[in-house]
Design a protein around this motif. Structure first.
Motif, mmCIF file in Angstrom:
data_model
loop_
_atom_site.group_PDB
_atom_site.id
_atom_site.type_symbol
_atom_site.label_atom_id
_atom_site.label_comp_id
_atom_site.label_asym_id
_atom_site.label_seq_id
_atom_site.Cartn_x
_atom_site.Cartn_y
_atom_site.Cartn_z
ATOM 1 N N UNK A 137 6.133 7.986 -13.207
ATOM 2 C CA UNK A 137 5.651 6.617 -13.398
ATOM 3 C C UNK A 137 5.957 5.763 -12.170
ATOM 4 N N UNK A 138 7.179 5.867 -11.656
ATOM 5 C CA UNK A 138 7.574 5.069 -10.492
ATOM 6 C C UNK A 138 6.725 5.444 -9.277
ATOM 7 N N UNK A 139 6.512 6.733 -9.070
ATOM 8 C CA UNK A 139 5.710 7.169 -7.927
ATOM 9 C C UNK A 139 4.250 6.753 -8.086
ATOM 10 N N UNK A 140 3.745 6.826 -9.298
ATOM 11 C CA UNK A 140 2.368 6.401 -9.544
ATOM 12 C C UNK A 140 2.207 4.913 -9.236
ATOM 13 N N UNK A 141 3.172 4.103 -9.677
ATOM 14 C CA UNK A 141 3.132 2.667 -9.379
ATOM 15 C C UNK A 141 3.218 2.433 -7.874
ATOM 16 N N UNK A 142 4.107 3.152 -7.203
ATOM 17 C CA UNK A 142 4.274 2.979 -5.755
ATOM 18 C C UNK A 142 2.974 3.289 -5.019
ATOM 19 N N UNK A 143 2.356 4.414 -5.369
ATOM 20 C CA UNK A 143 1.106 4.798 -4.702
ATOM 21 C C UNK A 143 -0.010 3.792 -4.985
ATOM 22 N N UNK A 144 -0.078 3.308 -6.211
ATOM 23 C CA UNK A 144 -1.120 2.340 -6.569
ATOM 24 C C UNK A 144 -0.916 1.026 -5.810
ATOM 25 N N UNK A 145 0.305 0.527 -5.754
ATOM 26 C CA UNK A 145 0.586 -0.694 -4.989
ATOM 27 C C UNK A 145 0.228 -0.493 -3.521
ATOM 28 N N UNK A 146 0.571 0.671 -2.977
ATOM 29 C CA UNK A 146 0.279 0.967 -1.572
ATOM 30 C C UNK A 146 -1.225 0.935 -1.343
ATOM 31 N N UNK A 147 -1.979 1.611 -2.229
ATOM 32 C CA UNK A 147 -3.449 1.642 -2.107
ATOM 33 C C UNK A 147 -4.042 0.239 -2.161
#
Length: 95
Positions: free
Chosen positions: A19-29
């Motif tokens: 979940x944390x990595x998914x949020x990080x990648x989405x924010x980055x995108x």
């Protein structure tokens, strides 16, 4: 505010890292690099020996102009994965 036990339960829950990595990648995108850095830092607390997390944190910090923070994150990534050429090259460029 969430209690410490509620926070601990969230980070220990199955899927918390994903979940944390998914949020990080989405924010980055989306270009929200401050939020991406916060999410990568959260992921690092869950999995402190995962070099990919520190590389992501370093990339997010570079995007917000935090050169020192980026360097620290890439130093950690290199320490965890010394054979990764990309991490070493990026760190060298930051130094």
């Amino acid at each position: 505010a969430p209690t410490p036990s509620a926070i601990a339960a969230r980070t220990d829950a199955p899927g918390a890292l994903e979940d944390a990595l998914s949020r990080a990648r989405e924010h980055f995108r989306q270009g929200d690099f401050e939020a991406a850095a916060r999410a990568y830092k959260h992921a690092a607390r869950i999995a402190p020996r995962n070099p990919l997390i520190f590389a992501g944190l370093g990339a997010a910090r570079m995007r917000v102009g935090d050169r020192r923070g980026a360097m620290e994150a890439y130093e950690r990534a290199v320490a965890l994965a010394p054979s990764n050429e990309h991490y070493r090259t990026t760190l060298a460029r930051l130094q």
